[in-house]
Design a protein around this motif. Structure first.
Motif, mmCIF file in Angstrom:
data_model
loop_
_atom_site.group_PDB
_atom_site.id
_atom_site.type_symbol
_atom_site.label_atom_id
_atom_site.label_comp_id
_atom_site.label_asym_id
_atom_site.label_seq_id
_atom_site.Cartn_x
_atom_site.Cartn_y
_atom_site.Cartn_z
ATOM 1 N N SER A 54 1.092 -0.962 -0.508
ATOM 2 C CA SER A 54 0.185 -0.290 -0.038
ATOM 3 C C SER A 54 0.586 1.138 -0.139
ATOM 4 O O SER A 54 2.057 1.737 0.869
ATOM 5 C CB SER A 54 -1.129 0.165 1.329
ATOM 6 N N THR A 55 0.197 2.268 -1.064
ATOM 7 C CA THR A 55 1.248 3.906 -1.284
ATOM 8 C C THR A 55 -0.184 4.753 -0.375
ATOM 9 O O THR A 55 -0.771 4.666 -1.618
ATOM 10 C CB THR A 55 2.091 3.790 -2.524
ATOM 11 N N ASP A 71 -0.989 1.421 9.749
ATOM 12 C CA ASP A 71 -1.408 2.183 9.040
ATOM 13 C C ASP A 71 -2.838 2.006 8.030
ATOM 14 O O ASP A 71 -3.914 1.929 8.329
ATOM 15 C CB ASP A 71 -0.606 2.836 8.231
ATOM 16 N N MET A 72 -2.589 0.270 7.766
ATOM 17 C CA MET A 72 -3.540 -0.230 7.740
ATOM 18 C C MET A 72 -4.814 -0.493 8.220
ATOM 19 O O MET A 72 -5.634 -0.826 8.577
ATOM 20 C CB MET A 72 -3.545 -1.608 6.965
ATOM 21 N N ASN A 77 -10.662 -0.062 10.271
ATOM 22 C CA ASN A 77 -11.044 1.068 11.486
ATOM 23 C C ASN A 77 -12.756 1.873 10.494
ATOM 24 O O ASN A 77 -13.684 1.749 10.934
ATOM 25 C CB ASN A 77 -10.253 1.773 12.480
ATOM 26 N N PHE A 78 -11.923 2.642 9.439
ATOM 27 C CA PHE A 78 -12.966 3.567 8.976
ATOM 28 C C PHE A 78 -13.830 2.760 8.398
ATOM 29 O O PHE A 78 -15.285 3.128 8.570
ATOM 30 C CB PHE A 78 -11.653 4.104 7.208
ATOM 31 N N PHE A 79 -13.619 1.349 7.847
ATOM 32 C CA PHE A 79 -14.087 0.242 6.943
ATOM 33 C C PHE A 79 -15.575 -0.067 7.955
ATOM 34 O O PHE A 79 -16.636 -0.192 7.988
ATOM 35 C CB PHE A 79 -13.360 -0.658 5.820
ATOM 36 N N SER A 80 -14.838 -0.206 9.128
ATOM 37 C CA SER A 80 -15.662 -1.337 10.038
ATOM 38 C C SER A 80 -17.112 -0.114 10.513
ATOM 39 O O SER A 80 -17.509 -0.507 11.448
ATOM 40 C CB SER A 80 -15.254 -0.952 10.981
ATOM 41 N N SER A 81 -16.636 1.551 10.481
ATOM 42 C CA SER A 81 -17.230 2.376 11.298
ATOM 43 C C SER A 81 -18.042 2.909 10.113
ATOM 44 O O SER A 81 -19.053 3.641 10.856
ATOM 45 C CB SER A 81 -16.931 3.718 11.429
#
Length: 158
Positions: A54-55, A71-72, A77-81
């Motif tokens: 990932s970049t 970082d992933m 967590n973003f996707f889970s929220s």
């Protein structure tokens, strides 16, 4: 002499006409099953695969930063929220040039997350043939906001 030209012309034209066919059987032009189609695929791939590359790319100053496993976790967590109300149609008035791009390679599939500002992101595979998923980050916790995360990561000293 004329006979050889005629024979050559017939052979060339027959080869050109026979070999140039187009099959659209492999192309899928149907609509997306849901407005979170690509996001769900990326989230499931992140959960299943331990190997990724990932970049993070800043589009204005052309800076790059590699993302590691910690970082992933922010992305996961973003996707889970996210909930169903966060997925929107193409937002009106959005700047079409994203401030940041996050490239994620998982199992030879490359996904792109465009981070436009602190309110909107879009997700799509590199070779996707359906419209991108647009996400509003208005209801996302500040700790998982991808714009803030990207800004922090790019501005972070080495």
């Amino acid at each position: 002499m004329k006979l050889s030209y005629i024979i050559i012309s017939i052979l060339i034209s027959s080869v050109l006409l026979v070999s140039c066919t187009f099959s659209d059987a492999n192309l899928s032009f149907n609509s997306k099953p849901s407005n979170h189609f690509y996001t769900e695929r990326l989230f499931n791939s992140l959960g299943e695969s331990k190997e990724f590359l990932s970049t993070l790319y800043e589009t204005n100053l052309h800076k790059e930063s590699s993302l590691d496993k910690d970082d992933m976790d922010v992305l996961i967590n973003f996707f889970s929220s996210l909930n169903a109300d966060d997925f929107i149609d193409d937002p009106y008035g959005i700047d079409k040039v994203p401030c940041y791009k996050i490239f994620i390679n998982i199992n030879s599939v490359k996904y792109v997350i465009n981070v436009y500002d602190s309110d909107f992101v879009s997700i799509y595979p590199w070779d996707g043939n359906k419209p991108m998923d647009f996400i509003s980050m208005n209801n996302i916790p500040v700790a998982y906001n991808l714009y803030n995360f990207s800004k922090y990561k790019i501005d972070k000293p080495l």
